[in-house]
Design an enzyme around this catalytic site. Structure first.
Site, PDB file in Angstrom:
ATOM      1  N   TYR A   7       0.834  -1.199   0.000  1.00 50.39           N
ATOM      2  CA  TYR A   7       0.000   0.000   0.000  1.00 50.39           C
ATOM      3  C   TYR A   7       0.872   1.254   0.000  1.00 50.39           C
ATOM      4  O   TYR A   7       0.589   2.213  -0.724  1.00 50.39           O
ATOM      5  CB  TYR A   7      -0.928  -0.006   1.229  1.00 50.39           C
ATOM      6  CG  TYR A   7      -1.954  -1.108   1.202  1.00 50.39           C
ATOM      7  CD1 TYR A   7      -3.187  -0.927   0.569  1.00 50.39           C
ATOM      8  CD2 TYR A   7      -1.699  -2.338   1.803  1.00 50.39           C
ATOM      9  CE1 TYR A   7      -4.133  -1.949   0.534  1.00 50.39           C
ATOM     10  CE2 TYR A   7      -2.634  -3.371   1.775  1.00 50.39           C
ATOM     11  CZ  TYR A   7      -3.845  -3.164   1.143  1.00 50.39           C
ATOM     12  OH  TYR A   7      -4.774  -4.169   1.108  1.00 50.39           O
ATOM     13  N   ASN A  14     -12.623   0.237  -5.642  1.00 50.10           N
ATOM     14  CA  ASN A  14     -12.380  -0.207  -7.014  1.00 50.10           C
ATOM     15  C   ASN A  14     -13.619  -0.888  -7.609  1.00 50.10           C
ATOM     16  O   ASN A  14     -14.020  -1.953  -7.151  1.00 50.10           O
ATOM     17  CB  ASN A  14     -11.187  -1.172  -7.028  1.00 50.10           C
ATOM     18  CG  ASN A  14     -10.871  -1.689  -8.415  1.00 50.10           C
ATOM     19  OD1 ASN A  14     -11.328  -1.165  -9.421  1.00 50.10           O
ATOM     20  ND2 ASN A  14     -10.081  -2.760  -8.469  1.00 50.10           N
ATOM     21  N   CYS A  53      -6.533  -4.771  -7.861  1.00 52.22           N
ATOM     22  CA  CYS A  53      -6.335  -4.438  -6.448  1.00 52.22           C
ATOM     23  C   CYS A  53      -5.883  -5.632  -5.630  1.00 52.22           C
ATOM     24  O   CYS A  53      -5.369  -5.463  -4.517  1.00 52.22           O
ATOM     25  CB  CYS A  53      -7.594  -3.804  -5.859  1.00 52.22           C
ATOM     26  SG  CYS A  53      -9.117  -4.723  -6.115  1.00 52.22           S
ATOM     27  N   HIS A  54      -6.031  -6.851  -6.175  1.00 50.93           N
ATOM     28  CA  HIS A  54      -5.531  -8.031  -5.461  1.00 50.93           C
ATOM     29  C   HIS A  54      -4.007  -8.055  -5.390  1.00 50.93           C
ATOM     30  O   HIS A  54      -3.433  -8.786  -4.587  1.00 50.93           O
ATOM     31  CB  HIS A  54      -6.046  -9.319  -6.124  1.00 50.93           C
ATOM     32  CG  HIS A  54      -5.600  -9.484  -7.544  1.00 50.93           C
ATOM     33  ND1 HIS A  54      -6.247  -8.867  -8.610  1.00 50.93           N
ATOM     34  CD2 HIS A  54      -4.577 -10.200  -8.092  1.00 50.93           C
ATOM     35  CE1 HIS A  54      -5.635  -9.198  -9.731  1.00 50.93           C
ATOM     36  NE2 HIS A  54      -4.624  -9.999  -9.451  1.00 50.93           N
ATOM     37  N   GLU A  88      -1.399 -16.087 -10.697  1.00 50.44           N
ATOM     38  CA  GLU A  88      -0.521 -15.244 -11.513  1.00 50.44           C
ATOM     39  C   GLU A  88       0.935 -15.691 -11.396  1.00 50.44           C
ATOM     40  O   GLU A  88       1.663 -15.699 -12.392  1.00 50.44           O
ATOM     41  CB  GLU A  88      -0.668 -13.785 -11.107  1.00 50.44           C
ATOM     42  CG  GLU A  88      -2.021 -13.197 -11.483  1.00 50.44           C
ATOM     43  CD  GLU A  88      -2.096 -11.702 -11.276  1.00 50.44           C
ATOM     44  OE1 GLU A  88      -1.050 -11.067 -10.984  1.00 50.44           O
ATOM     45  OE2 GLU A  88      -3.205 -11.146 -11.409  1.00 50.44           O
TER      46      GLU A  88
END
Length: 229
Positions: free
Chosen positions: A162, A185, A193-194, A220
């Protein structure tokens, strides 16, 4: 604890809505599967109402509720995950299970992009992002700046804290405001945002729940490793 991802280095029902057009044009993705995207935001004097259409995409993380109009995408609503899919890589196909007959072009582009994200990440480079048509993404605010920065700079398979995202967005003291932007979001997964986690390496909160955030990050990481070979 989440220390497995590439962390960015520190930087020095139908309804009608009123909203303006936000258009994103996606180019070729880099080896980390994300583009340098510059949003084209146009604000119209005489805003007209738009008819919102809905579709539901069955995905490895559950049913994703997608809404939008002829102009662009409005929202992606996430389900709450109570159980992780078996394995970091689920073989579940992504299919539109509701609303396929009335999908607008932005909804078609969105579902195609999400299918590629979950099932064939190598195809993401050849797919356009849908235009965005949500009021939050046209208001001149730090929240919008944070979301654009996240979309543009934090790539597939990476994670950022963050505080790091606050620095990237131009305000190093705004880590708490970054957290608020993540909660606001309207288009999760596409605006990733993950990928924003705590400085400690813990995942932090997520609209779809911590299990979904863990799964997306692991998905990912695994796909990025495969694409590297």
């Amino acid at each position: 604890m989440f220390q497995m991802w590439t962390i960015l280095p520190k930087a020095s029902s139908f309804r009608e809505k009123r909203c303006s057009h936000v258009s994103l044009q996606g180019g070729d993705l880099s080896s980390t599967m994300a583009a340098r995207l510059v949003p084209n935001v146009s604000s119209k004097e005489g805003e007209s109402q738009c008819e919102e259409k809905h579709a539901v995409l069955l995905s490895p993380v559950g049913k994703l509720e997608i809404s939008g109009c002829e102009t662009g995408l409005h929202e992606i609503k996430l389900p709450k995950m109570s159980v992780l899919p078996s394995g970091a890589e689920s073989s579940a196909a992504c299919e539109v299970c509701e609303g396929a007959e009335e999908m607008t072009e932005p909804l078609k582009q969105c579902t195609a992009w999400l299918r590629a994200y979950f099932c064939e990440p190598a195809r993401m480079a050849s797919l356009p992002l849908p235009a965005f048509h949500h009021p939050l993404l046209r208001r001149d605010s730090f929240t919008r700046q944070v979301l654009w920065t996240l979309l543009r700079d934090v790539k597939f398979g990476e994670a950022v804290s963050y505080k790091q995202l606050a620095v990237l967005a131009g305000n190093s003291r705004a880590a708490r405001a970054v957290g608020g932007a993540m909660r606001s979001n309207p288009i999760p997964i596409i605006i990733p945002c993950h990928r924003v986690i705590c400085s400690s390496g813990q995942s932090g909160n997520y609209g779809g729940g911590n299990l979904m955030k863990e799964w997306l990050l692991s998905h990912e990481k695994l796909q990025k490793e495969k694409l590297a070979y």
